[in-house]
Design a protein around this motif. Structure first.
Motif, PDB file in Angstrom:
ATOM      1  N   HIS A 155       0.815  -1.220   0.000  1.00  0.00           N
ATOM      2  CA  HIS A 155       0.000   0.000   0.000  1.00  0.00           C
ATOM      3  C   HIS A 155       0.849   1.272   0.000  1.00  0.00           C
ATOM      4  O   HIS A 155       0.337   2.348  -0.307  1.00  0.00           O
ATOM      5  N   LYS A 156       2.131   1.170   0.288  1.00  0.00           N
ATOM      6  CA  LYS A 156       3.012   2.337   0.204  1.00  0.00           C
ATOM      7  C   LYS A 156       3.747   2.397  -1.138  1.00  0.00           C
ATOM      8  O   LYS A 156       4.673   3.196  -1.310  1.00  0.00           O
ATOM      9  N   SER A 157       3.326   1.577  -2.093  1.00  0.00           N
ATOM     10  CA  SER A 157       3.875   1.622  -3.452  1.00  0.00           C
ATOM     11  C   SER A 157       2.984   2.515  -4.300  1.00  0.00           C
ATOM     12  O   SER A 157       1.921   2.097  -4.748  1.00  0.00           O
ATOM     13  N   SER A 158       3.396   3.743  -4.501  1.00  0.00           N
ATOM     14  CA  SER A 158       2.582   4.711  -5.246  1.00  0.00           C
ATOM     15  C   SER A 158       2.629   4.392  -6.737  1.00  0.00           C
ATOM     16  O   SER A 158       3.686   4.461  -7.362  1.00  0.00           O
ATOM     17  N   ILE A 159       1.475   4.013  -7.308  1.00  0.00           N
ATOM     18  CA  ILE A 159       1.400   3.740  -8.755  1.00  0.00           C
ATOM     19  C   ILE A 159       1.425   5.081  -9.477  1.00  0.00           C
ATOM     20  O   ILE A 159       0.534   5.911  -9.298  1.00  0.00           O
ATOM     21  N   ARG A 160       2.427   5.294 -10.313  1.00  0.00           N
ATOM     22  CA  ARG A 160       2.625   6.628 -10.878  1.00  0.00           C
ATOM     23  C   ARG A 160       2.470   6.684 -12.395  1.00  0.00           C
ATOM     24  O   ARG A 160       1.741   7.502 -12.918  1.00  0.00           O
ATOM     25  N   HIS A 161       3.200   5.827 -13.098  1.00  0.00           N
ATOM     26  CA  HIS A 161       3.277   5.984 -14.545  1.00  0.00           C
ATOM     27  C   HIS A 161       2.829   4.735 -15.265  1.00  0.00           C
ATOM     28  O   HIS A 161       3.021   3.612 -14.787  1.00  0.00           O
ATOM     29  N   LEU A 162       2.197   4.935 -16.426  1.00  0.00           N
ATOM     30  CA  LEU A 162       1.533   3.888 -17.166  1.00  0.00           C
ATOM     31  C   LEU A 162       2.108   3.749 -18.572  1.00  0.00           C
ATOM     32  O   LEU A 162       2.537   4.732 -19.175  1.00  0.00           O
ATOM     33  N   ALA A 163       2.049   2.532 -19.078  1.00  0.00           N
ATOM     34  CA  ALA A 163       2.320   2.254 -20.494  1.00  0.00           C
ATOM     35  C   ALA A 163       1.267   1.259 -20.954  1.00  0.00           C
ATOM     36  O   ALA A 163       0.872   0.363 -20.195  1.00  0.00           O
ATOM     37  N   ILE A 164       0.814   1.404 -22.192  1.00  0.00           N
ATOM     38  CA  ILE A 164      -0.245   0.557 -22.736  1.00  0.00           C
ATOM     39  C   ILE A 164       0.284  -0.143 -23.978  1.00  0.00           C
ATOM     40  O   ILE A 164       0.819   0.501 -24.886  1.00  0.00           O
ATOM     41  N   SER A 165       0.138  -1.463 -24.032  1.00  0.00           N
ATOM     42  CA  SER A 165       0.540  -2.197 -25.233  1.00  0.00           C
ATOM     43  C   SER A 165      -0.543  -2.065 -26.292  1.00  0.00           C
ATOM     44  O   SER A 165      -1.670  -1.634 -26.013  1.00  0.00           O
ATOM     45  N   LYS A 166      -0.215  -2.455 -27.515  1.00  0.00           N
ATOM     46  CA  LYS A 166      -1.200  -2.408 -28.599  1.00  0.00           C
ATOM     47  C   LYS A 166      -2.372  -3.341 -28.329  1.00  0.00           C
ATOM     48  O   LYS A 166      -3.466  -3.160 -28.868  1.00  0.00           O
ATOM     49  N   ARG A 167      -2.164  -4.363 -27.486  1.00  0.00           N
ATOM     50  CA  ARG A 167      -3.239  -5.289 -27.122  1.00  0.00           C
ATOM     51  C   ARG A 167      -4.108  -4.745 -25.996  1.00  0.00           C
ATOM     52  O   ARG A 167      -5.121  -5.350 -25.643  1.00  0.00           O
ATOM     53  N   GLY A 168      -3.696  -3.633 -25.391  1.00  0.00           N
ATOM     54  CA  GLY A 168      -4.460  -3.055 -24.296  1.00  0.00           C
ATOM     55  C   GLY A 168      -4.009  -3.493 -22.919  1.00  0.00           C
ATOM     56  O   GLY A 168      -4.677  -3.197 -21.925  1.00  0.00           O
ATOM     57  N   GLY A 213      10.871   6.289 -12.842  1.00  0.00           N
ATOM     58  CA  GLY A 213      10.565   7.605 -13.376  1.00  0.00           C
ATOM     59  C   GLY A 213       9.653   7.579 -14.579  1.00  0.00           C
ATOM     60  O   GLY A 213       8.853   8.494 -14.792  1.00  0.00           O
ATOM     61  N   SER A 214       9.745   6.528 -15.414  1.00  0.00           N
ATOM     62  CA  SER A 214       8.917   6.438 -16.611  1.00  0.00           C
ATOM     63  C   SER A 214       8.927   4.994 -17.085  1.00  0.00           C
ATOM     64  O   SER A 214       9.771   4.193 -16.668  1.00  0.00           O
ATOM     65  N   ILE A 215       7.978   4.648 -17.972  1.00  0.00           N
ATOM     66  CA  ILE A 215       7.807   3.263 -18.391  1.00  0.00           C
ATOM     67  C   ILE A 215       7.279   3.222 -19.818  1.00  0.00           C
ATOM     68  O   ILE A 215       6.563   4.146 -20.248  1.00  0.00           O
ATOM     69  N   ALA A 216       7.643   2.177 -20.556  1.00  0.00           N
ATOM     70  CA  ALA A 216       7.169   2.036 -21.941  1.00  0.00           C
ATOM     71  C   ALA A 216       7.129   0.561 -22.314  1.00  0.00           C
ATOM     72  O   ALA A 216       7.939  -0.242 -21.844  1.00  0.00           O
ATOM     73  N   TYR A 217       6.170   0.211 -23.175  1.00  0.00           N
ATOM     74  CA  TYR A 217       6.135  -1.085 -23.845  1.00  0.00           C
ATOM     75  C   TYR A 217       6.901  -0.973 -25.157  1.00  0.00           C
ATOM     76  O   TYR A 217       6.870   0.066 -25.823  1.00  0.00           O
ATOM     77  N   SER A 218       7.560  -2.051 -25.562  1.00  0.00           N
ATOM     78  CA  SER A 218       8.075  -2.114 -26.927  1.00  0.00           C
ATOM     79  C   SER A 218       6.905  -2.195 -27.891  1.00  0.00           C
ATOM     80  O   SER A 218       5.782  -2.549 -27.513  1.00  0.00           O
ATOM     81  N   GLY A 219       7.147  -1.860 -29.147  1.00  0.00           N
ATOM     82  CA  GLY A 219       6.074  -1.843 -30.130  1.00  0.00           C
ATOM     83  C   GLY A 219       5.379  -3.174 -30.288  1.00  0.00           C
ATOM     84  O   GLY A 219       4.165  -3.232 -30.523  1.00  0.00           O
ATOM     85  N   ASP A 220       6.114  -4.279 -30.140  1.00  0.00           N
ATOM     86  CA  ASP A 220       5.508  -5.599 -30.266  1.00  0.00           C
ATOM     87  C   ASP A 220       4.888  -6.091 -28.965  1.00  0.00           C
ATOM     88  O   ASP A 220       4.283  -7.167 -28.923  1.00  0.00           O
ATOM     89  N   GLY A 221       5.026  -5.308 -27.893  1.00  0.00           N
ATOM     90  CA  GLY A 221       4.433  -5.668 -26.612  1.00  0.00           C
ATOM     91  C   GLY A 221       5.168  -6.746 -25.854  1.00  0.00           C
ATOM     92  O   GLY A 221       4.717  -7.171 -24.786  1.00  0.00           O
ATOM     93  N   ASN A 222       6.336  -7.185 -26.346  1.00  0.00           N
ATOM     94  CA  ASN A 222       7.050  -8.284 -25.705  1.00  0.00           C
ATOM     95  C   ASN A 222       7.972  -7.851 -24.576  1.00  0.00           C
ATOM     96  O   ASN A 222       8.363  -8.672 -23.742  1.00  0.00           O
ATOM     97  N   SER A 223       8.324  -6.558 -24.566  1.00  0.00           N
ATOM     98  CA  SER A 223       9.249  -6.052 -23.554  1.00  0.00           C
ATOM     99  C   SER A 223       8.666  -4.822 -22.876  1.00  0.00           C
ATOM    100  O   SER A 223       7.921  -4.051 -23.489  1.00  0.00           O
ATOM    101  N   ILE A 224       9.043  -4.646 -21.624  1.00  0.00           N
ATOM    102  CA  ILE A 224       8.688  -3.459 -20.850  1.00  0.00           C
ATOM    103  C   ILE A 224       9.991  -2.863 -20.337  1.00  0.00           C
ATOM    104  O   ILE A 224      10.836  -3.590 -19.788  1.00  0.00           O
ATOM    105  N   ALA A 225      10.173  -1.571 -20.533  1.00  0.00           N
ATOM    106  CA  ALA A 225      11.375  -0.895 -20.041  1.00  0.00           C
ATOM    107  C   ALA A 225      10.974   0.220 -19.085  1.00  0.00           C
ATOM    108  O   ALA A 225       9.986   0.921 -19.318  1.00  0.00           O
ATOM    109  N   VAL A 226      11.735   0.358 -18.010  1.00  0.00           N
ATOM    110  CA  VAL A 226      11.499   1.427 -17.047  1.00  0.00           C
ATOM    111  C   VAL A 226      12.801   2.171 -16.801  1.00  0.00           C
ATOM    112  O   VAL A 226      13.897   1.611 -16.952  1.00  0.00           O
ATOM    113  N   THR A 227      12.680   3.424 -16.401  1.00  0.00           N
ATOM    114  CA  THR A 227      13.842   4.232 -16.075  1.00  0.00           C
ATOM    115  C   THR A 227      13.821   4.609 -14.605  1.00  0.00           C
ATOM    116  O   THR A 227      12.759   4.723 -13.994  1.00  0.00           O
ATOM    117  N   SER A 228      15.001   4.816 -14.046  1.00  0.00           N
ATOM    118  CA  SER A 228      15.125   5.356 -12.698  1.00  0.00           C
ATOM    119  C   SER A 228      16.189   6.435 -12.687  1.00  0.00           C
ATOM    120  O   SER A 228      17.381   6.134 -12.711  1.00  0.00           O
TER     121      SER A 228
END
Length: 297
Positions: A155-168, A213-228
Motif C-alpha cells: 500500500h506504500k507503493s505509489s502507482i505513478r506511470h503507465l504504459a499501454i501495449s497495442k493489445r491493451g 521515473g517512466s515506463i514504456a512497452y516495446s512496439g511488439d508488446g514483448n518487452s517493458i522498459a522502465v527508467t530510474s
C-alpha cells in the motif's frame, strides 16, 4: 517553469504539455511550428498532476487533477474543438491521480491513482503516507467500471506511470514510500484479472532506488522498459514471463518512449539514446536538460 509530461493528439500534430506538479497550467503546442496554440489554467481549488490523454477522436482532453481541499483526485474534461474549454470533471477513483492513458481502439481510460495526498500550501509534501491506498481505475463515459488494487503489503507503493501495449495490456511503474526496500516496483494488469508484479532479484530492485521515473512497452508488446533517474539505470522485463532480463546504466535517465522494437531514452545530462533487447547505441548529446518524460507524437 519545469514541464512534466505531454498528451499527444491522436490525429493532429499537436500536444498539450503540463507544468510539473503541483502546476496549475498547461500549454497546447503546435508540433510543426513549435508555437503555443492555447494555454489551460486549472480551475480554482485544483492543480494538475502532469499528465493527460485525448479521446479516440481527439475532441476531448482528460487531465489528472487534485481537489486539494477535499483531498480527492479529479479528472478534468476539456473541449479540444472549442479552444480547450473546461466542460466537466469526474472523481478519479482515488487519491493523487498521476498518469492517465486510453486503451487502444476504445474510449476506456485507465488512471494511476498514486494514493498520495498533497496541497499547494505545502508544495510536494506527502500528507498521508500511513493511509495510502493506490489503485488503477478504469473509466467509460466518466464512470468507474473496474478498480485494481495492490496487495495490502504494497500500500506504500505509489502507482505513478503507465504504459499501454497495442493489445491493451497496462504496465505501471511505482515509487516506494516505505522504510524497507520494496519487493517490486513494476507491474502489469489486464482487465478482469489481478495485478501481476515483475520479478527481479534484491540487487536488481535495489538499483532502482525505490523510484521508477517512466515506463514504456516495446512496439511488439514483448518487452517493458522502465527508467530510474535516482538509480541511474534502465531496466527491461519480459512481458510474458514478467522476469527482469537486462539493465543499462545511464546517469539521470528518465524519459522513455518506444519506436517499434526500439526504446528511446533521454537524460538530465542531455543524452538521447536508443536501445533494444540486446543493443544500446549512443544517439546524441544536446545542450538541454531533458526532464521527466518523452512522448511519441
Amino acid at each position: 517553469a519545469r514541464g512534466h509530461a505531454a498528451a499527444a493528439h491522436p490525429s493532429r500534430p499537436e500536444a498539450v504539455a503540463f507544468a510539473r506538479r503541483p502546476g496549475t497550467f498547461a500549454i497546447v503546442i503546435d508540433c510543426i511550428t513549435g508555437l503555443r496554440k492555447a494555454r489551460l489554467e486549472s480551475p480554482l481549488g485544483r492543480h494538475f498532476y502532469g499528465h493527460g490523454t485525448f479521446s479516440s477522436d481527439g475532441s476531448l482532453l482528460f487531465t489528472t487533477e487534485n481537489d486539494y481541499e477535499a483531498g480527492q483526485g479529479r479528472i478534468g474534461v476539456w473541449d479540444a474543438l472549442d479552444g480547450y474549454t473546461r466542460i466537466d470533471e469526474w472523481y478519479s477513483g482515488g487519491v493523487g491521480p498521476h498518469d492517465i492513458k486510453r486503451l487502444p481502439g476504445t474510449d476506456t481510460l485507465v488512471v494511476a491513482n498514486g494514493g498520495i495526498d498533497t496541497h499547494p500550501d505545502t508544495g510536494r509534501t506527502k500528507l498521508n503516507i500511513p493511509t495510502m491506498a493506490p489503485n488503477l481505475s478504469y473509466f467509460i463515459n466518466g464512470v468507474v467500471v473496474e478498480t485494481a488494487m495492490l496487495p495490502p503489503q504494497f500500500h506504500k507503493s505509489s502507482i505513478r506511470h503507465l504504459a499501454i501495449s497495442k493489445r491493451g495490456d497496462v504496465a505501471f511503474g511505482m515509487q516506494w514510500q516505505g522504510d524497507q526496500m520494496p519487493q517490486a516496483l513494476v507491474g502489469t494488469h489486464q482487465r478482469g484479472s489481478p495485478i501481476s508484479l515483475m520479478t527481479a532479484s534484491t540487487d536488481q530492485i535495489r538499483q532502482l532506488d525505490g523510484y521508477v521515473g517512466s515506463i514504456a512497452y516495446s512496439g511488439d508488446g514483448n518487452s517493458i522498459a522502465v527508467t530510474s533517474p535516482r538509480g541511474g539505470v534502465v531496466h527491461m522485463y519480459d512481458a510474458s514471463t514478467r522476469m527482469f532480463f537486462r539493465d543499462i546504466l545511464l546517469t539521470d535517465v528518465s524519459g522513455i518512449a518506444s519506436l517499434e522494437d526500439t526504446f528511446v531514452v533521454t537524460t538530465g545530462t542531455g543524452q538521447l539514446q536508443s536501445m533494444t533487447r540486446g543493443d544500446s547505441n549512443f544517439s546524441g548529446q544536446i545542450d538541454v536538460k531533458w526532464d521527466n518524460h518523452l512522448v511519441a507524437i
